[in-house]
Each structure stands twice: as C-alpha cells, then as structure tokens.
Design a protein around this motif. Structure first.
Motif, PDB file in Angstrom:
ATOM      1  N   ALA A  84       1.702 -24.093  22.112  1.00  0.00           N
ATOM      2  CA  ALA A  84       0.442 -23.372  22.352  1.00  0.00           C
ATOM      3  C   ALA A  84       0.494 -21.994  21.704  1.00  0.00           C
ATOM      4  O   ALA A  84       1.524 -21.313  21.741  1.00  0.00           O
ATOM      5  CB  ALA A  84       0.211 -23.228  23.856  1.00  0.00           C
ATOM      6  N   LYS A  85      -0.602 -21.590  21.113  1.00  0.00           N
ATOM      7  CA  LYS A  85      -0.683 -20.241  20.528  1.00  0.00           C
ATOM      8  C   LYS A  85      -0.406 -19.202  21.614  1.00  0.00           C
ATOM      9  O   LYS A  85       0.318 -18.236  21.395  1.00  0.00           O
ATOM     10  CB  LYS A  85      -2.065 -20.037  19.893  1.00  0.00           C
ATOM     11  N   LEU A  86      -0.964 -19.419  22.808  1.00  0.00           N
ATOM     12  CA  LEU A  86      -0.704 -18.570  23.966  1.00  0.00           C
ATOM     13  C   LEU A  86      -0.592 -19.489  25.177  1.00  0.00           C
ATOM     14  O   LEU A  86      -1.502 -20.268  25.448  1.00  0.00           O
ATOM     15  CB  LEU A  86      -1.831 -17.559  24.174  1.00  0.00           C
ATOM     16  N   LEU A  87       0.505 -19.400  25.890  1.00  0.00           N
ATOM     17  CA  LEU A  87       0.730 -20.216  27.073  1.00  0.00           C
ATOM     18  C   LEU A  87       0.683 -19.341  28.315  1.00  0.00           C
ATOM     19  O   LEU A  87       1.292 -18.262  28.341  1.00  0.00           O
ATOM     20  CB  LEU A  87       2.102 -20.905  26.998  1.00  0.00           C
ATOM     21  N   ILE A  88      -0.041 -19.802  29.314  1.00  0.00           N
ATOM     22  CA  ILE A  88      -0.039 -19.158  30.626  1.00  0.00           C
ATOM     23  C   ILE A  88       0.795 -20.032  31.554  1.00  0.00           C
ATOM     24  O   ILE A  88       0.466 -21.195  31.767  1.00  0.00           O
ATOM     25  CB  ILE A  88      -1.462 -19.023  31.201  1.00  0.00           C
ATOM     26  N   ILE A  89       1.894 -19.481  32.074  1.00  0.00           N
ATOM     27  CA  ILE A  89       2.684 -20.172  33.098  1.00  0.00           C
ATOM     28  C   ILE A  89       2.376 -19.473  34.419  1.00  0.00           C
ATOM     29  O   ILE A  89       2.738 -18.316  34.616  1.00  0.00           O
ATOM     30  CB  ILE A  89       4.200 -20.131  32.816  1.00  0.00           C
ATOM     31  N   ASP A  90       1.693 -20.193  35.288  1.00  0.00           N
ATOM     32  CA  ASP A  90       1.250 -19.619  36.559  1.00  0.00           C
ATOM     33  C   ASP A  90       2.167 -20.066  37.696  1.00  0.00           C
ATOM     34  O   ASP A  90       2.456 -21.250  37.840  1.00  0.00           O
ATOM     35  CB  ASP A  90      -0.192 -20.067  36.829  1.00  0.00           C
ATOM     36  N   ASP A  91       2.594 -19.111  38.487  1.00  0.00           N
ATOM     37  CA  ASP A  91       3.452 -19.353  39.661  1.00  0.00           C
ATOM     38  C   ASP A  91       4.806 -19.950  39.303  1.00  0.00           C
ATOM     39  O   ASP A  91       5.298 -20.866  39.973  1.00  0.00           O
ATOM     40  CB  ASP A  91       2.743 -20.233  40.699  1.00  0.00           C
ATOM     41  N   LEU A  92       5.428 -19.401  38.277  1.00  0.00           N
ATOM     42  CA  LEU A  92       6.755 -19.856  37.853  1.00  0.00           C
ATOM     43  C   LEU A  92       7.732 -19.791  39.023  1.00  0.00           C
ATOM     44  O   LEU A  92       7.830 -18.770  39.701  1.00  0.00           O
ATOM     45  CB  LEU A  92       7.256 -18.981  36.700  1.00  0.00           C
ATOM     46  N   PHE A  93       8.438 -20.885  39.259  1.00  0.00           N
ATOM     47  CA  PHE A  93       9.455 -21.027  40.316  1.00  0.00           C
ATOM     48  C   PHE A  93       8.899 -20.805  41.720  1.00  0.00           C
ATOM     49  O   PHE A  93       9.633 -20.397  42.622  1.00  0.00           O
ATOM     50  CB  PHE A  93      10.663 -20.118  40.047  1.00  0.00           C
ATOM     51  N   LYS A  94       7.630 -21.102  41.908  1.00  0.00           N
ATOM     52  CA  LYS A  94       6.967 -20.937  43.210  1.00  0.00           C
ATOM     53  C   LYS A  94       7.727 -21.653  44.322  1.00  0.00           C
ATOM     54  O   LYS A  94       7.801 -21.158  45.447  1.00  0.00           O
ATOM     55  CB  LYS A  94       5.532 -21.474  43.116  1.00  0.00           C
ATOM     56  N   ASP A  95       8.302 -22.793  44.024  1.00  0.00           N
ATOM     57  CA  ASP A  95       9.009 -23.586  45.030  1.00  0.00           C
ATOM     58  C   ASP A  95      10.393 -23.034  45.372  1.00  0.00           C
ATOM     59  O   ASP A  95      11.056 -23.540  46.274  1.00  0.00           O
ATOM     60  CB  ASP A  95       9.130 -25.039  44.567  1.00  0.00           C
ATOM     61  N   LYS A  96      10.812 -21.985  44.697  1.00  0.00           N
ATOM     62  CA  LYS A  96      12.150 -21.421  44.930  1.00  0.00           C
ATOM     63  C   LYS A  96      12.112 -20.110  45.719  1.00  0.00           C
ATOM     64  O   LYS A  96      13.152 -19.563  46.071  1.00  0.00           O
ATOM     65  CB  LYS A  96      12.872 -21.156  43.601  1.00  0.00           C
ATOM     66  N   ILE A  97      10.912 -19.588  46.000  1.00  0.00           N
ATOM     67  CA  ILE A  97      10.750 -18.279  46.645  1.00  0.00           C
ATOM     68  C   ILE A  97       9.920 -18.430  47.920  1.00  0.00           C
ATOM     69  O   ILE A  97       8.908 -19.129  47.935  1.00  0.00           O
ATOM     70  CB  ILE A  97      10.018 -17.291  45.697  1.00  0.00           C
ATOM     71  N   LYS A  98      10.358 -17.758  48.973  1.00  0.00           N
ATOM     72  CA  LYS A  98       9.588 -17.724  50.215  1.00  0.00           C
ATOM     73  C   LYS A  98       9.796 -16.369  50.879  1.00  0.00           C
ATOM     74  O   LYS A  98      10.939 -15.920  51.027  1.00  0.00           O
ATOM     75  CB  LYS A  98      10.019 -18.845  51.157  1.00  0.00           C
ATOM     76  N   LYS A  99       8.694 -15.726  51.226  1.00  0.00           N
ATOM     77  CA  LYS A  99       8.725 -14.410  51.877  1.00  0.00           C
ATOM     78  C   LYS A  99       9.599 -13.414  51.111  1.00  0.00           C
ATOM     79  O   LYS A  99      10.386 -12.671  51.684  1.00  0.00           O
ATOM     80  CB  LYS A  99       9.193 -14.533  53.323  1.00  0.00           C
ATOM     81  N   GLY A 100       9.466 -13.433  49.797  1.00  0.00           N
ATOM     82  CA  GLY A 100      10.172 -12.479  48.963  1.00  0.00           C
ATOM     83  C   GLY A 100      11.662 -12.720  48.807  1.00  0.00           C
ATOM     84  O   GLY A 100      12.395 -11.842  48.351  1.00  0.00           O
ATOM     85  N   GLU A 101      12.115 -13.915  49.163  1.00  0.00           N
ATOM     86  CA  GLU A 101      13.532 -14.249  49.059  1.00  0.00           C
ATOM     87  C   GLU A 101      13.708 -15.551  48.275  1.00  0.00           C
ATOM     88  O   GLU A 101      12.866 -16.443  48.357  1.00  0.00           O
ATOM     89  CB  GLU A 101      14.151 -14.445  50.450  1.00  0.00           C
ATOM     90  N   VAL A 102      14.808 -15.653  47.555  1.00  0.00           N
ATOM     91  CA  VAL A 102      15.150 -16.900  46.872  1.00  0.00           C
ATOM     92  C   VAL A 102      15.627 -17.875  47.946  1.00  0.00           C
ATOM     93  O   VAL A 102      16.573 -17.596  48.668  1.00  0.00           O
ATOM     94  CB  VAL A 102      16.247 -16.685  45.810  1.00  0.00           C
ATOM     95  N   VAL A 103      14.934 -19.025  48.074  1.00  0.00           N
ATOM     96  CA  VAL A 103      15.290 -20.009  49.101  1.00  0.00           C
ATOM     97  C   VAL A 103      15.787 -21.324  48.504  1.00  0.00           C
ATOM     98  O   VAL A 103      16.213 -22.209  49.226  1.00  0.00           O
ATOM     99  CB  VAL A 103      14.105 -20.296  50.064  1.00  0.00           C
ATOM    100  N   GLY A 104      15.706 -21.442  47.211  1.00  0.00           N
ATOM    101  CA  GLY A 104      16.178 -22.657  46.552  1.00  0.00           C
ATOM    102  C   GLY A 104      16.850 -22.293  45.254  1.00  0.00           C
ATOM    103  O   GLY A 104      16.756 -21.168  44.785  1.00  0.00           O
ATOM    104  N   GLU A 105      17.545 -23.244  44.719  1.00  0.00           N
ATOM    105  CA  GLU A 105      18.155 -22.985  43.424  1.00  0.00           C
ATOM    106  C   GLU A 105      17.521 -23.889  42.381  1.00  0.00           C
ATOM    107  O   GLU A 105      16.897 -24.896  42.708  1.00  0.00           O
ATOM    108  CB  GLU A 105      19.666 -23.190  43.482  1.00  0.00           C
ATOM    109  N   LEU A 106      17.659 -23.483  41.139  1.00  0.00           N
ATOM    110  CA  LEU A 106      17.164 -24.326  40.061  1.00  0.00           C
ATOM    111  C   LEU A 106      18.148 -25.473  39.888  1.00  0.00           C
ATOM    112  O   LEU A 106      19.333 -25.252  39.662  1.00  0.00           O
ATOM    113  CB  LEU A 106      17.049 -23.539  38.757  1.00  0.00           C
ATOM    114  N   THR A 107      17.632 -26.667  40.018  1.00  0.00           N
ATOM    115  CA  THR A 107      18.478 -27.842  39.848  1.00  0.00           C
ATOM    116  C   THR A 107      18.608 -28.147  38.358  1.00  0.00           C
ATOM    117  O   THR A 107      17.862 -27.612  37.527  1.00  0.00           O
ATOM    118  CB  THR A 107      17.879 -29.064  40.563  1.00  0.00           C
ATOM    119  N   GLU A 108      19.520 -29.014  38.046  1.00  0.00           N
ATOM    120  CA  GLU A 108      19.684 -29.463  36.668  1.00  0.00           C
ATOM    121  C   GLU A 108      18.378 -30.066  36.148  1.00  0.00           C
ATOM    122  O   GLU A 108      17.993 -29.864  34.991  1.00  0.00           O
ATOM    123  CB  GLU A 108      20.798 -30.516  36.622  1.00  0.00           C
ATOM    124  N   THR A 109      17.688 -30.790  37.018  1.00  0.00           N
ATOM    125  CA  THR A 109      16.416 -31.407  36.641  1.00  0.00           C
ATOM    126  C   THR A 109      15.356 -30.354  36.375  1.00  0.00           C
ATOM    127  O   THR A 109      14.596 -30.451  35.409  1.00  0.00           O
ATOM    128  CB  THR A 109      15.936 -32.377  37.743  1.00  0.00           C
TER     129      THR A 109
END
Length: 175
Positions: A84-109
């Motif tokens: 894409a000429k310009l890409l918008i990535i919205d809510d990157l890693f949303k599933d890894k953050i809760k209440k301002g804290e990292v709650v998950g890790e990035l899996t290999e997948t």
C-alpha cells in the motif's frame, strides 16, 4: 500540530526513513479518529491523492491466521498491506494490552503474520500510520525488532498519550 505538520510535509518525507506517524497509549484519546483523518486527508487531497489501505489489526490478523493454508489468498492479503502507498494499522497489538499493561506476549504465530508486513514496509521505506495502546516501552517489551522498525520509521512523528485526562471518550462519565 504534529498531524498537521505530517500532512504538510508528507510528499517531502515520503521516501525518508522517518516517514510514518504513530499514536501511542491511552485508550479513548482519539488515536483511531486522528489516523483515519490523516489517511482521509491524503486520500482526498488535490492534486495527487494517496492510495490508502486500512488494516484493523485484530481482524486482519484473524483473517491471515484463518487463511494461512490457502497460500495464494494469503499472499494476496499480505501483499495488499505490504505494498500500500500508505497503510493505516489501527489498534496494533490490541489483544496484548489491558489497562495500560502488557498482558500477553507475541506468539510465534502473531509475529509470523505481522512481521512480514512491517518489515517489508520498513525495507521499502513505505509510510505507515499506526495507532496502538502500547507505549514505545511496551512495544519494546513485546518485540524489540518490530518495535525498532516502528519507532525508527515514526521518528519525531509520534504522539504518546498517557493518563486518564486523555480518555476523551469517558470524560462525561467521570466526575
């Protein structure tokens, strides 16, 4: 201010290493609203509109994971985001953050699907607009290689929202 400056200088910085724009931190601060507005302004500008692709992170990653075995379709989806000429990535890693804290890790997948997109854009100096509840430190905690590419390409084109005063969505409900 930073968004206006980014828009004003987009054509000048487009092929620079620091050609992306990042909004980090506090939920409710209007990050999605701002990056979509920047994308819309570039898409609708005259002359020379910019082709913009919107990537809602959670939905896009789910689609990539669900289609990983259909190689042809998978490559078509990834290529759309990579090129894409310009890409918008919205809510990157949303599933890894809760209440301002990292709650998950990035899996290999997780990394298998997002890294090729971010790395391709990094190598080819393609601009990306990113919104995330992560702070730069949280990005580093999740994955230093991805964080490095994201933060380097944003350079000074970033805003970090921190604290409840930036949760505009909840202002009328809090006293």
């Amino acid at each position: 201010m930073k968004a206006e400056s980014y828009l004003k200088n987009f054509d000048k910085i487009c092929s620079d290493r620091e050609n992306s724009f990042g909004l980090f931190g506090q939920p409710g601060a209007g990050k999605t609203h701002l990056i979509v507005a920047i994308g819309a302004a570039l898409l609708n500008r005259e002359p020379n509109p910019v082709t913009v692709v919107y990537m809602p992170y959670l939905e896009a990653i789910k689609e990539l994971k669900a289609n990983a075995l259909d190689h042809e379709y998978y490559i078509r989806i990834v290529s759309k985001y990579q090129e894409a000429k310009l890409l918008i990535i919205d809510d990157l890693f949303k599933d890894k953050i809760k209440k301002g804290e990292v709650v998950g890790e990035l899996t290999e997948t997780d990394i298998k699907h997002i890294y090729p997109i971010i790395n391709y854009r990094y190598i080819n100096k393609l601009p990306t607009l990113i919104s995330t509840e992560c702070t730069p430190d949280m990005l580093l905690e999740l994955d230093e290689a991805l964080a490095g590419r994201i933060l380097e390409t944003c350079g000074d084109n970033m805003v970090i929202f921190s604290g409840p005063k930036y949760n505009f969505r909840m202002r009328k409900f809090k006293k």
